[in-house]
Design an enzyme around this catalytic site. Structure first.
Site, PDB file in Angstrom:
ATOM      1  CB  CYS A 273      -0.901   0.053   1.235  1.00  0.00           C
ATOM      2  SG  CYS A 273      -1.989  -1.376   1.446  1.00  0.00           S
TER       3      CYS A 273
ATOM      4  NE  ARG B 266      -4.595   2.285   2.110  1.00  0.00           N
ATOM      5  CZ  ARG B 266      -4.552   1.833   3.362  1.00  0.00           C
ATOM      6  NH1 ARG B 266      -5.474   2.214   4.229  1.00  0.00           N
ATOM      7  NH2 ARG B 266      -3.646   0.931   3.727  1.00  0.00           N
TER       8      ARG B 266
END
Length: 334
Positions: free
Chosen positions: A2, A18
């Site tokens: 991520c 994100r």
């Protein structure tokens, strides 16, 4: 895998978001936790019958299991996988606020409004190795925290075998492993990259080709030669931090960063995040599963809006605190 990032727009406004990269969905949906939904901690006596309203992406469970969220004051927080490095306490610590890792986001966002308040609160917190589901171990995470004000700074929280570490985050980006300090060290090795034409390249071309150098003009973008393009954590960190710096500088000096431009800053945020988003088939797990970006999100704390796009539907959508009863007592999936 991520990547999280902030994008400063002005002295009192920044975006935060994100990518969520996994090989399978986990029942994620946008979730509003209203002010009067009781937040209960398994290992700490202070429960919150009232708190700031929260909004973010969460698993469909009877408790707000947020991957990332913001509160109504603009404080944002995201948890990123930190396998092999995260080391939580085995037992509660007397005199501390003892929280499981999945309780950390609702606790901090429920109680606090600024990065400085969180920094002070973390000194009294012990994160213990407790999972939400008895059949699943606690997720190994580290966290990126910002409050939407660029001049307030940002934090990275890591809990390893060396204990709790709270880092200032001067580049506004976090990826997975290695620990944040080493990600930052890799970034320093590429800080000479530029978004302008590379004069060194042009001089070298003239020295090699002489009078023929003008026959093959320099390409725009050569100042960025060496910017890593793979999907490893340190490469995603360097690429996102570098592109963020260039985009933020450009937006701060043009109308593109102006609030009157509507969704233009949010669109720029998503374009940067697309550069670190693995597509299906580009990254495989040892088991042959496709590790890819399931969704990308962007939180605008000043506007109280959560923007997101999924791999199945890349169209940009948004939800906000005004879309449901923020005074209620029940969780609301939007």
């Amino acid at each position: 895998m991520c990547t999280s990032m902030t994008l400063p727009l002005s002295g009192d406004r920044a975006l935060f978001g994100r990518t969520l990269d996994l090989d399978a969905h986990f029942g994620e949906r946008p979730l509003l936790t209203p002010r009067r939904y009781p937040l209960v901690w398994l290992n700490h006596g202070e429960n919150l019958p009232e708190h700031y309203a929260l909004l973010g992406m969460a698993a469909t469970a009877a408790y707000p299991l947020y991957a990332e969220a913001m509160n109504e004051r603009g404080l944002c927080m995201a948890g990123l996988r930190f396998s092999g490095n995260a080391r939580y306490a085995d037992h509660p610590t007397v005199g501390k606020v003892n929280l499981a890792p999945w309780e950390l986001i609702p606790y901090l966002l429920g109680k606090y409004a600024t990065v400085n308040e969180v920094r002070n609160a973390l000194r009294e917190i012990c994160v213990i190795d407790r999972s939400y589901d008895a059949n699943t171990p606690a997720a190994p995470l580290h966290w990126h925290i910002a409050d939407g004000h660029p001049d307030h700074g940002e934090l990275v929280l890591e809990i390893t075998s060396a204990g709790m570490r709270i880092y200032d985050n001067p580049v506004g980006v976090l990826a997975n492993n290695p620990p944040f300090f080493y990600q930052l060290l890799r970034y320093t090795e590429t800080m000479r990259l530029s978004n302008r034409p590379d004069p060194v390249t042009e001089r070298e071309r003239k020295a090699l080709l002489g009078s023929e150098s003008n026959a093959d003009p320099t390409s725009l973008g050569e100042g960025g030669w060496g910017l890593p393009g793979d999907y490893s954590s340190h490469s995603r960190f360097v690429r996102a931090a570098t592109l963020r710096r260039w985009v933020a500088d450009w937006m701060m000096h043009t109308s593109a960063g102006n609030e009157t431009e509507g969704a233009a800053p949010v669109n720029q945020f998503f374009r940067v995040m697309a550069s670190v988003s693995p597509m299906a088939g580009t990254v495989l797990t040892p088991q042959g599963m496709s590790h890819r970006t399931l969704y990308t999100c962007c939180m605008d704390g000043k506007a109280g809006r959560y923007f997101f796009a999924t791999e199945e539907d890349p169209a940009l959508r948004s939800v906000g605190f005004s879309d449901a009863d923020a005074e209620g007592k029940e969780l609301v999936f939007l």
